[in-house]
Every structure is written in structure tokens, then in C-alpha cells.
Motif scaffolding. Sequence first.
Motif, PDB file in Angstrom:
ATOM      1  N   ILE A  86    -120.224 118.407   6.201  1.00  0.00           N
ATOM      2  CA  ILE A  86    -121.004 117.579   5.271  1.00  0.00           C
ATOM      3  C   ILE A  86    -122.493 117.888   5.399  1.00  0.00           C
ATOM      4  O   ILE A  86    -123.222 117.958   4.401  1.00  0.00           O
ATOM      5  N   LEU A  87    -122.964 118.105   6.630  1.00  0.00           N
ATOM      6  CA  LEU A  87    -124.383 118.369   6.852  1.00  0.00           C
ATOM      7  C   LEU A  87    -124.794 119.776   6.423  1.00  0.00           C
ATOM      8  O   LEU A  87    -125.902 119.977   5.902  1.00  0.00           O
ATOM      9  N   LEU A  88    -123.908 120.758   6.629  1.00  0.00           N
ATOM     10  CA  LEU A  88    -124.269 122.153   6.377  1.00  0.00           C
ATOM     11  C   LEU A  88    -123.928 122.630   4.971  1.00  0.00           C
ATOM     12  O   LEU A  88    -124.456 123.650   4.530  1.00  0.00           O
ATOM     13  N   LYS A  89    -123.044 121.915   4.284  1.00  0.00           N
ATOM     14  CA  LYS A  89    -122.645 122.358   2.945  1.00  0.00           C
ATOM     15  C   LYS A  89    -123.827 122.404   1.972  1.00  0.00           C
ATOM     16  O   LYS A  89    -123.939 123.349   1.183  1.00  0.00           O
ATOM     17  N   PRO A  90    -124.738 121.407   1.985  1.00  0.00           N
ATOM     18  CA  PRO A  90    -125.915 121.524   1.095  1.00  0.00           C
ATOM     19  C   PRO A  90    -126.781 122.736   1.384  1.00  0.00           C
ATOM     20  O   PRO A  90    -127.508 123.205   0.501  1.00  0.00           O
ATOM     21  N   LEU A  91    -126.695 123.270   2.606  1.00  0.00           N
ATOM     22  CA  LEU A  91    -127.457 124.468   2.962  1.00  0.00           C
ATOM     23  C   LEU A  91    -126.705 125.746   2.620  1.00  0.00           C
ATOM     24  O   LEU A  91    -127.189 126.845   2.913  1.00  0.00           O
TER      25      LEU A  91
END
Length: 783
Positions: free
Chosen positions: A37-42
Motif C-alpha cells: 500500500i505504501l510503495l504502490k503510489p511510488l
Amino acid sequence: MEGTENLMCRSGDSFNPWVTSSFQVSCILVTSHIFHILLKPLGQPGPFAQLLAGVVVGPTLLSRISKVKDFFIQASSAEYYMFFSFLCRMLFMFFIGLETDIPYLKRNIRVVSLVAGGGSVLACIFAGPLMWLLTKVFNVSQHRLTFYLLIFTVLANSASPVVLRMIAETKSDTADLGRLAIYASLLNEMSCVVIVSTITSFTASERFSGAVLVTFVTVAVIFMNKYLSLFFNKRNRNNRFVTNSEIFIIMFLLTSVSVVLENYGYTSITCCFLVGLMFPRECKTYRTLLHKLTYAVNTFILPVYFGYAGFQFDISNIFNKLTIILTVIIILVSAGTRIVGTLAACYYLKIPRNESLILSLLLNMKGNYDLIIINTPPVPGKLWEEDIHDLFVSVVILNTLITAPMVALLLNRDECFTHHPTTLEILNPESELRMLACVYIPRHVSGHVSLFSALSGCQNAPTKPYLMHLVELPKKRKSKLMYHQLEDGDQYSDEEDYGGNDVVEISDSLDSFISETKILVHQSKIVSSLQIIDQDVCEGAKDLRVSIIFLPFHKHQRIDGKMENSMEEIRTINHKVIRDAPCSIGIFLDRVHTGFQQPHGSPSVQNIATFFFGGPDDREALACSKRMLMHSQVNLTVFRFIQANSSMQNSWINNASQKDEEVIMAISTAGAENEIDNAFVDTFYNRYVAQGKASLVEKHVSDGAETVAALRQILDEMYSLVIVGKGGRRNCPLTTSLSDWEECPELGSVGDLLASSEMNMNGSLLVVQRHRHSETDEDFIAP
């Protein structure tokens, strides 16, 4: 009782290993989802987040705490972790086999083999010097062949599950480059398994006999699955899915043969993949397996498997200078051999440089069979030295953690993975045609699969058909039954009940079509509000990269032959899809009783007529017709309508130019449009008409009235399908007056006339609109 206690908890274990293993799996699963969830936007993919979660939970971070370490890492915990890893590996390799596109692999086996083997050849060469260096460092004096195979596998292997998930999460699995990367990694990994297993089998007589037994058992399971699937299909004629107990039987057979392989010292990767690959596609059992495994594999199994791989990594093992130097050397050699070898293969195949770089980095991903080899003892009961084991585990995990973000960055930025609308007009006739048919009720299925059949008549012109069942989402839905009160097979999800009996009837129709024609149709279902379901259709078409969408007409034929308006909502949805679609559109009016029938297996030839007035939509309709004429049971006749009197045409142009300035601009481009039409028809004539594959008839008419008369004359002949472009040429005098009584503007003037009861047409009608590439193209006529 004592034996059970020993099985569950051995001496030296502070906690029950089943409890600690289950808790570890839960921690990895939760942590991986948080990182995702944290890395998907990146732009970072799931495998990277899952490997990172395993590293965090493992000895590198959390398990360095003494209490956590005592809980997770016990005397017998490794065996339980390996058991979980075995189950995950067995399920996802079977799932990968089920999803493998066999026709694509057959067509592109040469390209896939060259790309997969490019880096492996260099790895085979450089593994020798690297082995000499490591044998000196670690004083390896025994099992040197096994040690060489270990080094070769670490250098050459590509982790197909990692590549597949990275491609799938970027929605690139339908792109040519994405599919090439997936199957190159699969072929590379399977080759490594076969090479290592073959060499070790011939070096030991007992292993050779085991290999023969394993091969026999694998083939036996493949044939058993074939007959079991047929038996289960007959037992569930009135159901969409087979029962849970029947799926359990298939999974029990798969687990049994996998356990046999592991006990003989072989990995079950190839076996599970082959069993899934050879599983019959045209059945309810196949549909049920995909339905049950897709969510489980992507949400639970792969995160746990990748997380456990990261859990094995301990950063403290590479804190000395020698280990750091060796780790860097192996990573550089591995990346260098893979990248250089793949780039060389791509250069030979004339693949663009940016795509070659992405391929080489994707195939450099590690973390599946190489970890199995690392954890496999060179001889029974004796593991590799701890320094060797830790070194190669560190190499595999660090290599993937370094490469994954680079690949994700290229996948998200490179245009080769973005969807570029491809019209049938410019599509190579021998390239793959991806098409999507939308249906609402079972009555729509027969006509659309007939189009699939006609367009899939030649092996040199492959197709990829998709059928999407559109179901209206009800406003309120309540169920008073508890989970345990549901019947067997009803526990999938609430969404499975949407569509009622229509879902079963549509599935049965597709099963019959696939079984009869051997054309695999990929089925899906969209449950959404009718106000926004058009957006789901357009997004699905974009993700699938289809070239044309077939939509059903809102009217249907009654038994007496008259057309009746059945669902007005369909018309509204069609308008929205035509406006927003990322590809060409075909609206299909199916006259079930007197119209187009499925060419495959038909004793009679299907006569198709295509009307060509000129313009982009008519060229798209003719391009669609070209695909159909490749079928041996299709006879195509193209009728080209030409202005009969040039003086009357000039008079019309002069009168129109005095009325409207926009018409003047349209007339200025009429010459160029006419040249494009002539060139397109000339190419069609030289390639098909001159060789006797199709017929071309020219009709000289002066105005709309003569056009109607000519159409009536043509329709007196027996044509089961008529294909026409929606728009024709803008401001064409041959069709302008036809729009005076236009009832269905989504069909265009000619299509609307042919669909009306005034024409007394018995055949089906397909109205094609080419994708509008820009705002300068012909505008869509809104209702």
C-alpha cells in the motif's frame, strides 16, 4: 500420544512450531500488504514489497530481537517453513501453467527461446571461472559438479513468478513485450530445472530410475486430469462451476505427485507447471480452478512465498569484506551475463533498444528455483557449508531488491507498455487480432461467437477473443442464509449470484463453442450500475488491448421475423461506449433464425456482403471483412458504390460550398480521402479478388434513391451477414438523403436503413466504426 507430541513440538523448541510458523506467515502477509500500500503510489510492484516484508520480519531486522528470534527461529522451524514454501510453490506453478497462452507460445517459440537462452549461454561460460574462484575461497573439494550447477543456476535462472507478477501489476501482461518477458522467464526457468535434473540423474543410477518414475507419474496425472475434467463436467451440466469436493480430488492428485517428486530429490516446479499447462481448457473444471486460484495465489500464496524468501536473508552475514566483495562480484557477473546475452539476442531479433533493456532487466530477477537449489543438500542429510549458503541467499535477494525498483521505473515510464489504439485498417492481417464481445443475456452469445468463429478461420491470422457478460447491479440485496447454510459451490462471493441463470446458460454456450471449435474464449463478468457500466467496458478493453469491441443491438428478432425493442438501456450504453471506446466498435444486429451462423462445423458456406461507400469507417469494415474471408466456409462479396455522374457531383459540390464554410473544408480533403479509399480497395483487389478469394462488384449510383434501389436488389440475394461502416464518407451525396428518416444514429445512415423493417433484410448486420484518433476525426452522433 507421545509420537504426536514429537511431531508437533521437538525437543529444543520453546513453542509449538505450527503456531510459530502460522504466526510468521501472518506477519509476513500483513507486513507485505502494508508495504504494498505504501510503495504502490511510488510505482513499486508487489514482489518488491513482499520481499522487503520478509527481510523486515526476518533476521535482518525484527528477528534480531532475542524474544522474536526465539519465537520464530527454532530447532524444527525450518522444516515447517519449507513445507509452507512447498505448498505455495506447488499451487502457483500449477496456476501459471493454467494461465499459459499455448497458441502464443507455439507461434513465438523461436523468439522466446532466443531471448531466454541469450543470457543462459553466457552464464554457462562464466560459471566456470566463478566456480574456480569460489572453490579456492571456500575450499570446496567434493561435489564440484553439483557446486557448478548451483553457480550456473544462480547466474542463469530467471524467477518466472516474480516476472509474471511485475508484468501483471503494471497491466502489461497483454502487451507483446510483457508476454515475451513472461514466457522467456518461464522457458528459462524450466530449462534450468531440466538441465540440472538431467545432469544429476545421469551421474547417479538411483536418481536416473527415480527420474523415469517421476516422468511416468507426471504423465499419468496429466491423463487422469483429462478424464476427470470430462467426468466432472457431465456431473455439473446445470452449474457454472464444479463442486469443492471435485476440486479437492484434482488438488490431491497434484499434491501427491509433487510429494513423490520431492521425496526422490527432484523439484516439483516442472511437474506442477506441466500439469497446469496440459489441463483441458474447454470445461467447467478449468473455469473453477482459475476462479478459485486467481484470488488465492495473488493475494495470499505469492506474498507468503516471496516473503519467506526475504525472511531467509540476514544482512549480518555480509558484514565482512570478503563476503561483500564476493557478493558484489557474483551480482555483477549475474547481471552482466544476463543483460549482455539478452541484448545480443534482442539485437539479432531486431527488438528496439528500450524494449531490449527492459527485457534484460526483467530476466535478471531471481528468487524461485535458484533458492530451491541453494537450500537443496548436495548429498542427502548434508547441507552446503553455512558460508556458501548465506552468500548465495544474499546474492539472490539483493539482486532482486536492486533490480525490481529499476524495472518498475522503466515499466511505468516506457511507452512500449502503454496502450496504443490499433485499428483493423492498419493491423497486419497475419498479426494477432484481439477482440471483445459484450453480452447481456444468453440470446446474445450465439451471434457473437459466430463472429469469433468467422474471424478465427485461419491459423496464420491468430485471434484472442474475450467475452464480457454485463450484469446490472441491483440496488438492494439481502440474504438471510448463513455461510454454512449455503449449498456447495455457492460460497464463492455474493457477486457470483448476480446474473442468475443467465450466467449458467452463457457459460454452457461458451463451453459448447470451445469444445466444438477449439477456439478458447476468455470469459469475464462485470457487475455494475448501468449508469457507469460503459466505463468498465472501456477500461476492460484498454487493459486487454483489444482492436475491436462487438456490442449487441438493442433490438432482437422475434419468431415471426419482426424486430422488437427488448432493452432500451442497451442503446444508451452503446452510445456511451462508442463515444469513449479506446478502439474500433462493431454493433451487431443478430437475426438468429435467418441470419449469420457459426462457420466452424457448418455444412453450408456463409455468404457475406460488405458495402463500401468510402471513408474511414468503411475501410475499417472492409478490413474486418478481410479477416473473415480467410475462413474456408465464408464467401465474401464487396459492393463498392461509386458516383455515377461526375457533373451531378460537381453541381452538388458547388451548391454545398455556397451554403456552408465547413463543407468547403470537407470538400478540400475529399480528394485525399478518395485517394486513400482507392489505394485501400486496390490493395484488397490485388491480394484477394485477383486470387479468387473474394468478389468485388461496383455499383454506379447517382443519389440516395438509387442507392436504396441498389441495396434492395443486392439484399434479394441470400447473404447471411452484411457488413457496413457507420459513417461512410462525410457529406457523401450517395448517402446524405438516407438520414432523413434516421431512427438509430449509432448505426449510421446506411446501417439504420438496413436495420429497418422497410428493407425486409433476412441476414444479420454488423455496423463498424473506426476508432477516432483525434478530435479532427468524424464526430460521434449523440442520441
